[in-house]
Write a protein that holds these residues in place. Structure first.
Motif, short mmCIF file in Angstrom:
data_model
loop_
_atom_site.label_atom_id
_atom_site.label_comp_id
_atom_site.label_asym_id
_atom_site.label_seq_id
_atom_site.Cartn_x
_atom_site.Cartn_y
_atom_site.Cartn_z
N LYS A 1 0.83 -1.20 0.00
CA LYS A 1 0.00 0.00 0.00
C LYS A 1 0.87 1.26 0.00
CE LYS A 1 -4.36 -1.40 2.12
NZ LYS A 1 -5.32 -1.09 3.20
N GLN A 2 0.33 2.31 -0.56
CA GLN A 2 0.97 3.60 -0.48
C GLN A 2 0.67 4.22 0.88
OE1 GLN A 2 3.00 4.87 -2.91
NE2 GLN A 2 2.70 2.86 -3.87
N LEU A 3 1.66 4.89 1.47
CA LEU A 3 1.50 5.43 2.82
C LEU A 3 0.31 6.37 2.93
CD1 LEU A 3 5.22 6.06 3.83
CD2 LEU A 3 3.68 4.33 4.75
N ASP A 4 0.13 7.22 1.95
CA ASP A 4 -0.95 8.21 2.02
C ASP A 4 -2.33 7.58 1.89
OD1 ASP A 4 0.84 10.27 2.37
OD2 ASP A 4 0.99 10.73 0.22
N ASP A 5 -2.40 6.33 1.47
CA ASP A 5 -3.69 5.66 1.31
C ASP A 5 -4.13 4.91 2.57
OD1 ASP A 5 -3.78 6.57 -1.29
OD2 ASP A 5 -2.88 4.73 -2.11
N ILE A 6 -3.25 4.86 3.57
CA ILE A 6 -3.55 4.08 4.78
C ILE A 6 -4.43 4.88 5.73
CG2 ILE A 6 -2.55 2.89 6.77
CD1 ILE A 6 0.00 2.53 5.03
N GLU A 7 -5.53 4.29 6.12
CA GLU A 7 -6.48 4.93 7.02
C GLU A 7 -6.53 4.19 8.35
OE1 GLU A 7 -10.13 4.94 4.85
OE2 GLU A 7 -9.49 6.56 3.49
N THR A 8 -7.41 4.63 9.23
CA THR A 8 -7.56 3.99 10.54
C THR A 8 -8.02 2.55 10.38
OG1 THR A 8 -8.11 6.09 11.60
CG2 THR A 8 -8.83 4.09 12.73
N SER A 9 -7.44 1.66 11.17
CA SER A 9 -7.86 0.26 11.15
C SER A 9 -8.10 -0.23 12.57
CB SER A 9 -6.82 -0.62 10.44
OG SER A 9 -5.61 -0.66 11.17
#
Length: 199
Positions: A123-131
């Motif tokens: 994944k791209q870092l900027d695409d990572i959301e809360t999990s």
């Protein structure tokens, strides 16, 4: 005529008693349903797990392969993990393996890592959301505890360095025995309980 009047009164009396009994029965059923809800108490999370390093994990500078989570307990205790388990990893034979492949039921004393970047494709870092990750402690096959962990990104002012990530323990609950017997708690009830903290 008098007999018909007495009969009518008797019928109305029987109808009233029947309705009363039905209402009482419905009330008892509701009461029993309420009693069957899981009885939970808040406990310290370190009864079940520890996050030994949680100072802001990043791909660029962190020395660990992810945010570490250590499962606590004796040998017979197991943990069932659910939620975004594709972001949870365990080291096996010198390699990191996703829990989706290694299995989401883990033993006490194992160390896991949360890493949202690994994977295929990465994944791209900027695409990572809360999990979210839900850990259910089980003893002799019965749920005895629940920990809900939230992983969130924090984007610094310097966008070149990329976001950092932290874990937050949102809920830590134990399900005590009732009269020396484990509570009977379904997966649906555990899910509903966890969802009350995710709102």
């Amino acid at each position: 005529m008098k007999v018909n009047l007495i009969t009518g009164v008797f019928r109305r009396l029987l109808l009233g008693i029947s309705i009363s009994l039905m209402l009482m029965s419905a009330g008892c059923s509701r009461g029993e349903a309420e009693e069957q809800k899981p009885a939970a108490v808040s406990v310290q999370a370190d009864e079940m797990l520890a996050i030994p390093w949680n100072e802001g994990w990043s791909v660029a500078v962190s020395v660990t392969p992810g945010i570490p989570i250590e499962l606590h307990g004796s040998g017979e205790i197991k943990y069932d993990l659910s939620g975004d388990t594709q972001q949870m990893w365990i080291e096996q034979a010198g390699e990191l393996v996703s829990l989706d492949k290694a299995g989401t039921t883990r033993k006490a004393e194992e160390r896991l890592y949360w890493n949202p970047v690994l994977g295929n494709p990465p994944k791209q870092l900027d695409d990572i959301e809360t999990s979210w990750i839900r850990l259910v402690r089980k003893q002799e096959g019965h749920p005895t505890g629940l920990v809900l962990v939230k992983f969130s990104p924090s984007k610094p002012e310097d966008t070149k360095s990329g976001p950092t990530f932290k874990a937050e323990i949102v809920a830590s609950l134990a399900f005590p025995q009732k009269d020396g017997t484990y509570q009977s708690i379904s997966d649906k009830e555990l899910q509903e309980l966890a969802e009350t903290y995710q709102k």
